[in-house]
Design an enzyme around this catalytic site. Sequence first.
Site, PDB file in Angstrom:
ATOM      1  N   LYS A 199       0.871  -1.183   0.000  1.00 48.48           N
ATOM      2  CA  LYS A 199       0.000   0.000   0.000  1.00 48.48           C
ATOM      3  C   LYS A 199       0.898   1.220   0.000  1.00 48.48           C
ATOM      4  O   LYS A 199       2.032   1.161   0.476  1.00 48.48           O
ATOM      5  CB  LYS A 199      -0.877   0.002   1.252  1.00 48.48           C
ATOM      6  CG  LYS A 199      -2.099   0.888   1.157  1.00 48.48           C
ATOM      7  CD  LYS A 199      -3.276   0.217   0.464  1.00 48.48           C
ATOM      8  CE  LYS A 199      -4.390   1.194   0.200  1.00 48.48           C
ATOM      9  NZ  LYS A 199      -5.589   0.529  -0.344  1.00 48.48           N
TER      10      LYS A 199
ATOM     11  N   ASP B 223      -6.969   4.354  -4.630  1.00 50.24           N
ATOM     12  CA  ASP B 223      -7.657   4.247  -3.324  1.00 50.24           C
ATOM     13  C   ASP B 223      -8.261   5.633  -3.112  1.00 50.24           C
ATOM     14  O   ASP B 223      -8.454   6.380  -4.092  1.00 50.24           O
ATOM     15  CB  ASP B 223      -6.664   3.851  -2.213  1.00 50.24           C
ATOM     16  CG  ASP B 223      -7.356   3.509  -0.889  1.00 50.24           C
ATOM     17  OD1 ASP B 223      -7.971   2.439  -0.794  1.00 50.24           O
ATOM     18  OD2 ASP B 223      -7.312   4.326   0.063  1.00 50.24           O
TER      19      ASP B 223
END
Length: 448
Positions: free
Chosen positions: A127, A167
């Site tokens: 991430k 995201d």
Amino acid sequence: MANTNVKQFMAKVIKRNPNEPEFHQAVLEVAESVMPFLEKNKKYVDAKILERIVEPERVIMFRVPWQNDRGKVQINRGFRIEMNSALGPYKGGLRFHPTVYLGILKFLAFEQVFKNSLTTLPMGGGKGGSDFDPKGKSDNEVMKFCQSFMTELSRHIGPNTDIPAGDIGVGGREIGFMFGQYKRLRNEFTGVLTGKALNWGGSLIRPEATGYGCTYLVEAMLNYRKDSLKGKACTVSGSGNVAQYTVEKVNQLGGKVVTLSDSSGTVHDPKGIDEKKLAFVMELKNVKRGRIKEYAAKYNCKYIEGQRPWNIPCDVAFPSAVQNEISGEDAEALVKNGCIAVGEGANMPTTPEGVKVFQNAKICFAPGKAANAGGVATSGLEMSQNSQRLAWTRKEVDEKLHGIMLAIHDTCVRYGKEGKGKYIDYVKGANIGGFVKVADAMLDQGLV
Ligand code: NDP
């Protein structure tokens, strides 16, 4: 016994990772599920798999300098957490939001490892992101930032190494700017990012995938109880990518969505957000970049400033905005008002207190790492298409996505059965199901 172990384990995690409460919260949830399982499976204990899984393989932090439209120099911080590559190259989104710091991204990267494992596709977990806030910035400023961000990130990623996606705050526009910069630096047109536009390597259904997948999983949980979404009133929070396609799929399956929200407030439309109203939301949020309040003015319904949707009665709730948006009190209000299922479109939107409320009430509760795995699964399908230089049809991708969500449901049932009854603890099921595959791969690959 297990409880003492969890406490001792968590004390070490907290000491080694101070001031990262979101990361502690995500690790605690997994440790509580997995520790009792480890008691019966000593091979994982001896190899210290859990201790290794909480330690990122690599953390990259960097400076992102750029210039705004008035020529003023701006500095942001960029990150990429390469958490675990036992199952494949690192895979996970980039978040651009002012609240981003190391602890948020470590929590998200940690969740991603288990989520990607659940999809059954060959993807490790990662991430990244930045504390950059795209809100209120011109397209030119967003491009300048994305180019500077990618200039450093490009050294660390690649189609067989680490493949970021979107995201919060990173949609088609940002992916485009970052892809353009990567291509320019490397002189390579490769599948280094997913969430690309259709005409240059993207996959059909990728934008829809997280919302669709979450809805498929909730439908599967309800079907398991001989019920369905048909005729159900649903509350959805957020009004971004995940929320929008959740509304679309709930409508297709015969449910009715009565709320949407953003960080300023909630709209309540008891008549339901139909296709036409959803098209208005998409234009408002994705093109005009306006506030959800404008929906209430347009469709003459209630706007509740500064509130989340959880006090509004519903059968099914889809938290699709941000972490920790359902408190223990919110969860109690949902259960009291008759909510029978929750699908976490967002990552970790329910606090630990809220999760306990849902578990005690024995409602169907799908945690984010299972419920929103459709997004990364379809990113995995985008990677497959890029490698083959092929594009599958909408129907093909949607069927694959649906099949993956049903497989995730089966895994949760397999590992999450509680006692002799039919109750499935999907939190336990997703955590153990996700863990086993990664743990076995780590055992096979030796001490890495
Ligand atoms: P978007 O940026 O498209 O939308 C985010 C939405 O959440 C916006 O409506 C935003 O409102 C709202 N929001 C953000 N911060 C807050 C806050 N503090 N309080 C209330 N609302 C807030 O993001 P996505 O839809 O892509 O992501 C939503 C969630 O889903 C995230 O948790 C993400 O990690 C998760 N997720 C996303 C996937 C994907 O494929 N996109 C895959 C798996 C999970 P505002 O406009 O006011 O900021």
